[in-house]
Design a protein around this motif. Structure first.
Motif, short mmCIF file in Angstrom:
data_model
loop_
_atom_site.label_atom_id
_atom_site.label_comp_id
_atom_site.label_asym_id
_atom_site.label_seq_id
_atom_site.Cartn_x
_atom_site.Cartn_y
_atom_site.Cartn_z
N TYR A 75 -35.00 -3.33 -13.85
CA TYR A 75 -35.32 -2.15 -14.63
C TYR A 75 -34.06 -1.58 -15.29
N LEU A 76 -34.29 -0.92 -16.41
CA LEU A 76 -33.27 -0.12 -17.06
C LEU A 76 -33.60 1.35 -16.81
N VAL A 77 -32.62 2.08 -16.31
CA VAL A 77 -32.78 3.52 -16.07
C VAL A 77 -32.04 4.26 -17.18
N ARG A 78 -32.74 5.12 -17.87
CA ARG A 78 -32.17 5.89 -18.97
C ARG A 78 -32.32 7.37 -18.65
N GLN A 79 -31.20 8.09 -18.67
CA GLN A 79 -31.28 9.52 -18.39
C GLN A 79 -30.57 10.30 -19.50
N VAL A 80 -31.22 11.40 -19.91
CA VAL A 80 -30.69 12.28 -20.93
C VAL A 80 -30.63 13.69 -20.36
N VAL A 81 -29.50 14.36 -20.55
CA VAL A 81 -29.31 15.74 -20.09
C VAL A 81 -28.97 16.59 -21.31
N ARG A 82 -29.60 17.76 -21.40
CA ARG A 82 -29.32 18.69 -22.50
C ARG A 82 -29.25 20.10 -21.95
N ASP A 83 -28.23 20.86 -22.39
CA ASP A 83 -28.13 22.24 -21.95
C ASP A 83 -28.61 23.17 -23.06
N SER A 84 -29.17 24.29 -22.67
CA SER A 84 -29.82 25.18 -23.63
C SER A 84 -28.83 26.04 -24.40
N GLU A 85 -27.75 26.47 -23.77
CA GLU A 85 -26.84 27.40 -24.41
C GLU A 85 -25.97 26.73 -25.47
N GLY A 86 -25.46 25.54 -25.16
CA GLY A 86 -24.58 24.86 -26.11
C GLY A 86 -25.25 23.77 -26.89
N SER A 87 -26.51 23.45 -26.54
CA SER A 87 -27.25 22.36 -27.19
C SER A 87 -26.47 21.06 -27.11
N GLN A 88 -25.73 20.87 -26.03
CA GLN A 88 -24.96 19.65 -25.84
C GLN A 88 -25.75 18.68 -24.98
N MET A 89 -25.43 17.39 -25.16
CA MET A 89 -26.22 16.36 -24.48
C MET A 89 -25.32 15.32 -23.83
N ALA A 90 -25.91 14.63 -22.88
CA ALA A 90 -25.30 13.46 -22.26
C ALA A 90 -26.41 12.44 -22.07
N ALA A 91 -26.08 11.17 -22.21
CA ALA A 91 -27.06 10.10 -22.00
C ALA A 91 -26.36 8.94 -21.33
N ARG A 92 -26.99 8.40 -20.31
CA ARG A 92 -26.42 7.28 -19.56
C ARG A 92 -27.49 6.21 -19.34
N ASN A 93 -27.01 4.97 -19.24
CA ASN A 93 -27.86 3.83 -18.92
C ASN A 93 -27.47 3.28 -17.57
N GLY A 94 -28.45 2.86 -16.81
CA GLY A 94 -28.20 2.22 -15.54
C GLY A 94 -29.16 1.07 -15.34
N ALA A 95 -28.75 0.08 -14.58
CA ALA A 95 -29.60 -1.09 -14.32
C ALA A 95 -29.81 -1.22 -12.81
N VAL A 96 -31.01 -1.60 -12.43
CA VAL A 96 -31.32 -1.79 -11.02
C VAL A 96 -32.26 -2.99 -10.89
N GLU A 97 -32.02 -3.78 -9.87
CA GLU A 97 -32.90 -4.92 -9.55
C GLU A 97 -33.41 -4.77 -8.14
N ILE A 98 -34.71 -4.68 -7.98
CA ILE A 98 -35.35 -4.55 -6.68
C ILE A 98 -35.98 -5.88 -6.34
N PRO A 99 -35.48 -6.58 -5.33
CA PRO A 99 -35.97 -7.93 -5.00
C PRO A 99 -37.41 -7.90 -4.49
#
Length: 213
Positions: A188-212
């Motif tokens: 799987y690909l894990v995608r997370q996005v974070v946004r703050d309300s006061e500054g309208s700033q964002m962060a986005a990260r990708n992660g990979a996981v394999e579950i056997p």
């Protein structure tokens, strides 16, 4: 043409077409700009990229872009920005964010996937009110399979109404948010996005996981 790629057409030479489309340029750049007179009209706007001096090189770039339409509701604008970022693969670094994944297999057919997000208060724009520091974070997480299909996801809202002592402590230590999902074994690909309300700033990260299995 719309993305700056190679348009192969009107030929049955598929092998030659794939070779042409897959041929990487010798040099590539990522260019970005912010229009001074931005028009939120949803229309197509032309772009032209050219070399400053004449040379033997040629430029391959997209020919234009569609401007977004104006959104009066700030909550709707935030929702659209988060949704667009979720389905992108580019990382955004306006806010400090570290993403880790853990899983626990409950049975052969399923597992519990935990997404642990560590955030720092650095670069966040808090609003001062009633002697406290205020901000609101939206954490959107999406899980995609190895073919890019959306599997599951969720959203968490973190409302911060911090006393000065708490704000100073979290500035040093940061804080973590945990989200959990039930999924089947696989990659799987894990995608997370974070946004703050006061500054309208964002962060986005990708992660990979394999579950056997």
């Amino acid at each position: 043409y719309g993305t700056g790629g190679t348009f192969f057409h009107n030929s049955n030479d598929l092998q030659g077409g794939f070779q042409l489309a897959g041929l990487a340029p010798e040099v590539s750049y990522v260019l970005a700009f912010s229009p001074l007179n931005r028009k939120m009209d949803g229309q197509y706007h032309l772009l032209r990229v050219q070399l400053a001096k004449k040379s033997k090189y040629s430029v391959q770039a997209r020919r234009g872009y569609y401007a977004p339409r104006k959104v009066d509701d700030p909550h709707e604008l935030a929702r659209q920005e988060i949704q667009e970022a979720i389905y992108s693969q580019e990382e955004i670094n306006e806010l400090p964010l570290d993403l880790q994944t853990q899983y626990f297999k409950s049975d052969p057919e399923g597992a519990r996937l935990s997404v642990v997000s560590r955030l720092e208060l650095k670069n966040m724009h808090f609003r001062k009110a009633e002697g406290r520091s205020l901000d609101e974070l939206t954490l959107a997480t999406a899980i995609f399979d190895e073919n890019g299909n959306f599997i599951t996801g969720g959203e968490k809202i973190v409302k911060m109404f911090l006393k000065d002592t708490t704000y100073e402590r979290l500035t040093r230590t940061g804080f973590t948010v945990k989200s959990s999902f039930t999924i089947k074994p696989g990659r799987y690909l894990v995608r997370q996005v974070v946004r703050d309300s006061e500054g309208s700033q964002m962060a986005a990260r990708n992660g990979a996981v394999e579950i056997p299995f």
